[in-house]
Design a protein around this motif. Structure first.
Motif, PDB file in Angstrom:
ATOM      1  N   TYR A   8       0.813  -1.218   0.000  1.00  0.00           N
ATOM      2  CA  TYR A   8       0.000   0.000   0.000  1.00  0.00           C
ATOM      3  C   TYR A   8       0.849   1.272   0.000  1.00  0.00           C
ATOM      4  CZ  TYR A   8      -4.135  -2.900   0.472  1.00  0.00           C
ATOM      5  OH  TYR A   8      -5.128  -3.818   0.238  1.00  0.00           O
ATOM      6  N   PRO A   9       1.945   1.336   0.762  1.00  0.00           N
ATOM      7  CA  PRO A   9       2.807   2.525   0.653  1.00  0.00           C
ATOM      8  C   PRO A   9       3.364   2.711  -0.749  1.00  0.00           C
ATOM      9  CG  PRO A   9       3.313   1.334   2.667  1.00  0.00           C
ATOM     10  CD  PRO A   9       2.396   0.472   1.885  1.00  0.00           C
ATOM     11  N   LEU A  10       3.725   1.603  -1.390  1.00  0.00           N
ATOM     12  CA  LEU A  10       4.267   1.682  -2.739  1.00  0.00           C
ATOM     13  C   LEU A  10       3.229   2.165  -3.737  1.00  0.00           C
ATOM     14  CD1 LEU A  10       6.714   1.048  -4.587  1.00  0.00           C
ATOM     15  CD2 LEU A  10       5.764  -1.243  -4.886  1.00  0.00           C
ATOM     16  N   LEU A  11       2.032   1.615  -3.677  1.00  0.00           N
ATOM     17  CA  LEU A  11       0.977   2.006  -4.609  1.00  0.00           C
ATOM     18  C   LEU A  11       0.473   3.400  -4.294  1.00  0.00           C
ATOM     19  CD1 LEU A  11      -1.049  -1.319  -4.950  1.00  0.00           C
ATOM     20  CD2 LEU A  11       0.815  -0.445  -6.366  1.00  0.00           C
ATOM     21  N   SER A  12       0.455   3.793  -3.041  1.00  0.00           N
ATOM     22  CA  SER A  12       0.028   5.132  -2.661  1.00  0.00           C
ATOM     23  C   SER A  12       0.987   6.177  -3.192  1.00  0.00           C
ATOM     24  CB  SER A  12      -0.060   5.231  -1.135  1.00  0.00           C
ATOM     25  OG  SER A  12      -0.373   6.555  -0.748  1.00  0.00           O
ATOM     26  N   LEU A  13       2.282   5.890  -3.102  1.00  0.00           N
ATOM     27  CA  LEU A  13       3.296   6.816  -3.580  1.00  0.00           C
ATOM     28  C   LEU A  13       3.204   6.986  -5.087  1.00  0.00           C
ATOM     29  CD1 LEU A  13       5.887   8.508  -3.043  1.00  0.00           C
ATOM     30  CD2 LEU A  13       7.194   6.416  -3.452  1.00  0.00           C
ATOM     31  N   SER A  14       2.877   5.882  -5.809  1.00  0.00           N
ATOM     32  CA  SER A  14       2.878   5.946  -7.277  1.00  0.00           C
ATOM     33  C   SER A  14       1.578   6.465  -7.849  1.00  0.00           C
ATOM     34  CB  SER A  14       3.143   4.541  -7.844  1.00  0.00           C
ATOM     35  OG  SER A  14       2.098   3.656  -7.480  1.00  0.00           O
ATOM     36  N   ALA A  15       0.581   6.699  -7.000  1.00  0.00           N
ATOM     37  CA  ALA A  15      -0.721   7.149  -7.506  1.00  0.00           C
ATOM     38  C   ALA A  15      -0.628   8.560  -8.057  1.00  0.00           C
ATOM     39  CB  ALA A  15      -1.743   7.107  -6.367  1.00  0.00           C
TER      40      ALA A  15
END
Length: 387
Positions: A380-387
């Protein structure tokens, strides 16, 4: 009731990892005699020892519970010609990397197959070597919507690669950067693995060894795109001796350099430093690597094989010095975060896939972690950052 282990599995796991008995024992943290006893079926390993073995051999823990050694993993066709001293350790690392990537690709494919909007990509396997270089270059340009002129309009080779990667991903190809097994200690030399392509019409993958010079990434991406068009899954690297490898190199070269460029190729004088400087100017102008310019000089007869090999060695040595300087500069500075680096290596296509299907509930957090190559808590941190 104790589990009956097959000692052949332990010996196969060690040998396929490219480790001698003494080396493996040292990494695992036991004496060689104890490891030999396990491989001869005289001693059963503890759970802790199995965990250490899994890490040392780059294998799943479940591997050691197999009834017999499995068949060799499918890396597709091996298009490489590697140095003799790299055929054991480096090949074991390449096999471990390919196993991981193929498992991740299968997960992506399974999810996409269940999506009724997914359509097979018509360009996968649409070409033949007999069609010729020019025809394949034209097909790639049309599919990507990108010309050599647009590619060169970027400020440098890094930005040009980013554009090329973006267009390939928009066409439906997942483009990843991966050159180790999780840390710089397991870095795979470029001479053993430069690129890898999975020519699947649903979820085509291209993997580029990011241990190579950044200026060379575009050439590798184009080379692997040619593999996709030919429907040829496999690993590339080393000297291009196979016909298909020479053909894919010619396709990549024809995309990046025009006949006019080749006619303008020239280096003067016998001083190596001066020649490398001239090659560097041309490489920067055309957004390609210095190695590509040097090889083009040799291929077009502008320089002899001896001069080309001398240039290759000189360029490699200077790149190694430049890379060390960059690392020294970065010491003491925070640099990009883990998530920024991971995002760059995964690419927009992979991140968008994981975000879309995780949000839709088609991809569980644990499977998303597998696809992304991270721990579940990082999804989730990874996908949140890339959003």
């Amino acid at each position: 009731m104790e589990t009956a282990f097959n000692p052949d599995v332990f010996r196969w796991a060690r040998e396929s990892a490219g480790l001698a008995l003494e080396d493996a024992a040292r990494v695992i943290g036991i004496v060689a005699a104890s490891l030999l006893a396990i491989e001869q079926g005289e001693k059963a390993p503890s759970r802790t020892m199995l965990s250490h073995m899994a890490k040392a051999y780059h294998r799943s823990l479940l591997t050691f519970y197999l009834p017999a050694p499995p068949r060799k993993g499918d890396r597709g066709e091996d298009f490489r010609t590697v140095a003799a001293d790299q055929t054991t350790a480096a090949n074991a690392e390449v096999d471990a990397l390919v196993r991981d990537l193929r498992a991740r690709q299968r997960l992506v494919r399974t999810v996409l197959e269940d999506d009724e909007d997914t359509q097979p990509l018509a360009f996968i396997g649409s070409a033949r070597v007999a069609d010729g270089v020019a025809a394949l270059v034209q097909s790639i340009e049309q599919q990507l919507g990108l010309t050599r002129t647009e590619y060169r309009q970027k400020n440098d080779a890094g930005e040009a690669f980013a554009l090329l990667r973006e267009r390939a991903e928009q066409a439906g190809v997942f483009v990843l950067l991966a050159g180790n097994l999780g840390s710089h200690h397991s870095a795979i030399p470029v001479s053993a693995f430069r690129g890898f392509a999975i020519a699947d019409p649903i979820a085509p993958f291209i993997v580029i060894n990011d241990g190579d010079a950044k200026a060379a990434w575009s050439f590798t991406l184009l080379h692997e795109l040619a593999h996709l068009w030919l429907g040829a899954t496999g690993v590339s690297g080393g000297v291009p001796e196979m016909k298909i490898e020479r053909f894919c190199n010619e396709v990549a070269g024809a995309f990046l350099l025009s006949p006019v460029d080749l006619q303008a190729l020239q280096v003067v004088g016998d001083d190596l430093d001066a020649q490398i400087q001239q090659v560097t100017v041309l490489a920067n102008r055309w957004r390609v690597s210095r190695q590509m310019v040097a090889y083009s000089l040799f291929k077009t007869g502008r320089i002899t094989r001896e001069v080309w090999l001398r240039l290759e060695t000189g360029i490699s040595e200077r790149w190694a010095v430049e890379r060390r300087r960059e690392k020294d500069k970065s010491k003491g500075s925070s640099g990009p975060s883990y998530y920024v680096v991971r995002r760059h290596r995964l690419g927009h296509a992979m991140l968008d896939f994981a975000r879309r299907y995780t949000d839709a509930g088609a991809l569980s957090p644990s499977k998303a972690a597998k696809v992304l190559g991270v721990k579940p808590r990082s999804v989730y941190p990874l996908l949140s950052l890339s959003a």
